[in-house]
Design an enzyme around this catalytic site. Structure first.
Site, PDB file in Angstrom:
ATOM      1  N   HIS A   1      -7.087  -4.658  10.132  1.00  0.00           N
ATOM      2  CA  HIS A   1      -6.834  -4.523   8.695  1.00  0.00           C
ATOM      3  C   HIS A   1      -5.578  -5.273   8.264  1.00  0.00           C
ATOM      4  CE1 HIS A   1      -4.495  -0.466   9.391  1.00  0.00           C
ATOM      5  NE2 HIS A   1      -3.660  -1.486   9.403  1.00  0.00           N
TER       6      HIS A   1
ATOM      7  N   GLU B   1      -9.516  -1.982   5.426  1.00  0.00           N
ATOM      8  CA  GLU B   1     -10.153  -1.682   6.703  1.00  0.00           C
ATOM      9  C   GLU B   1     -11.400  -2.559   6.894  1.00  0.00           C
ATOM     10  OE1 GLU B   1      -8.419  -0.079   8.630  1.00  0.00           O
ATOM     11  OE2 GLU B   1      -7.882   1.957   8.038  1.00  0.00           O
TER      12      GLU B   1
ATOM     13  N   ASP C   1       0.814  -1.218   0.000  1.00  0.00           N
ATOM     14  CA  ASP C   1       0.000   0.000   0.000  1.00  0.00           C
ATOM     15  C   ASP C   1       0.846   1.267   0.000  1.00  0.00           C
ATOM     16  OD1 ASP C   1       0.970  -0.363   2.569  1.00  0.00           O
ATOM     17  OD2 ASP C   1      -0.967  -0.850   3.443  1.00  0.00           O
TER      18      ASP C   1
HETATM   19  P1  PGA Z   1       2.384  -1.389  12.491  1.00  0.00           P
HETATM   20  O1  PGA Z   1       1.174  -1.382  11.452  1.00  0.00           O
HETATM   21  O2  PGA Z   1       3.325  -2.444  11.984  1.00  0.00           O
HETATM   22  O3  PGA Z   1       2.991  -0.036  12.405  1.00  0.00           O
HETATM   23  O4  PGA Z   1       1.811  -1.727  13.805  1.00  0.00           O
HETATM   24  C1  PGA Z   1       0.639  -2.595  11.013  1.00  0.00           C
HETATM   25  C2  PGA Z   1      -0.535  -2.322  10.106  1.00  0.00           C
HETATM   26  O5  PGA Z   1      -1.187  -1.276  10.266  1.00  0.00           O
HETATM   27  O6  PGA Z   1      -0.834  -3.145   9.236  1.00  0.00           O
END
Ligand code: PGA
Length: 260
Positions: free
Chosen positions: A138, A143, A67
């Site tokens: 997510h 989401e 993404d």
């Molecule tokens: P993070 O994010 O590794 O910064 O906790 C994971 C995600 O949002 O998929």
């Protein structure tokens, strides 16, 4: 689904790196799906170490990131492209032409998303997809209520995700509202999924994703439909799982040829 419980994120990251290293040694032109965020940082450090100290060769590897924020240029300090350059690619021998990250400044977003899907297909599909999990469940930026059949497309971030990610920006107000993300259908087509989750903030989402019902309200639960998923957890992320003893038993009794 294979659930691997480790005490620390560092230990789990070393195992994740071994899984990827084994793939890259067996298939030097492997296609890797990659993730950003805090979670894969230890994994990326270990991959760089394996490359620099043990000669793990990435010269034929192709990568696709999950993404990118919309409206953020690739050289912006908060862009996922810059994150990947700084935290992984600058330490590997991966040619720039084999790196793919959605373009947050694409003028025609639907056409860009379709081209991204086509590039994944043209590369032969993703052999292994690295995944974090959001505190809201997510995967990528799919989401809650994302279609489980979705493809690469524009999404609107939840307020929870914007707050979670605000630490990378100067102010919460600077966190974009929109992103381009691979879809759940795209992720589920990867041959192997490797999900990492660390910290108490992830414990609820982890337990629902692994032990709860499959639901678009908890996108990571769709991994239950995938035949080859490894989940690597630290102690804090695994506190809400009810079958921990079984996962540990399975891991302790793996046949030698399945060990990492
Ligand atoms: P993070 O994010 O590794 O910064 O906790 C994971 C995600 O949002 O998929």
């Amino acid at each position: 689904m294979e659930i691997i419980l480790q005490e620390t994120a560092a230990e789990a990251s070393v195992i994740a790196a071994k899984i990827i290293a084994r793939l890259v040694r067996e298939k030097p032109n492997a296609v890797l799906g990659l993730a950003t965020g805090s979670t894969p940082l230890g994994l990326y450090r270990e991959l760089i170490r394996l490359h620099q100290e043990e000669g793990l060769d990435f010269s034929q590897v192709t990568t696709f990131n999950l993404d990118e924020y919309i409206g953020v240029a690739g050289d912006h300090p908060c862009s996922y492209r810059l994150f990947m350059m700084e935290n992984l690619f600058s330490g590997l021998n991966l040619p720039a032409s084999q790196i793919h990250i959605p373009d947050g400044l694409a003028e025609d977003i639907p056409a860009h998303c379709e081209a991204y899907e086509e590039a994944i297909r043209a590369a032969g599909g993703i052999d292994l997809q690295v995944l974090g999990i959001g505190s809201d469940g997510h995967l990528g930026f799919n989401e809650p209520t994302s279609s489980l059949a979705s493809r690469t497309r524009i999404k609107t971030l939840t307020e929870e995700t914007r707050q979670d990610n605000a630490r990378f920006f100067e102010r919460v107000a600077d966190v974009p509202h929109h992103c381009i993300t691979m879809g759940m259908g795209t992720i589920l087509e990867s041959r192997v999924c490797l999900m990492l989750a660390f910290g108490a903030n992830k414990a609820a989402a982890v337990s629902q994703a692994i032990e709860g019902p499959v639901s678009a309200m908890m996108p990571a639960s769709a991994l239950q439909l995938h035949p080859r998923v490894h989940v690597l957890l630290d102690a804090e992320a695994s506190t809400k799982l009810t079958r921990k003893d079984y996962y540990q038993y399975v891991y302790d009794n793996k046949p030698t040829w399945q060990r990492y």
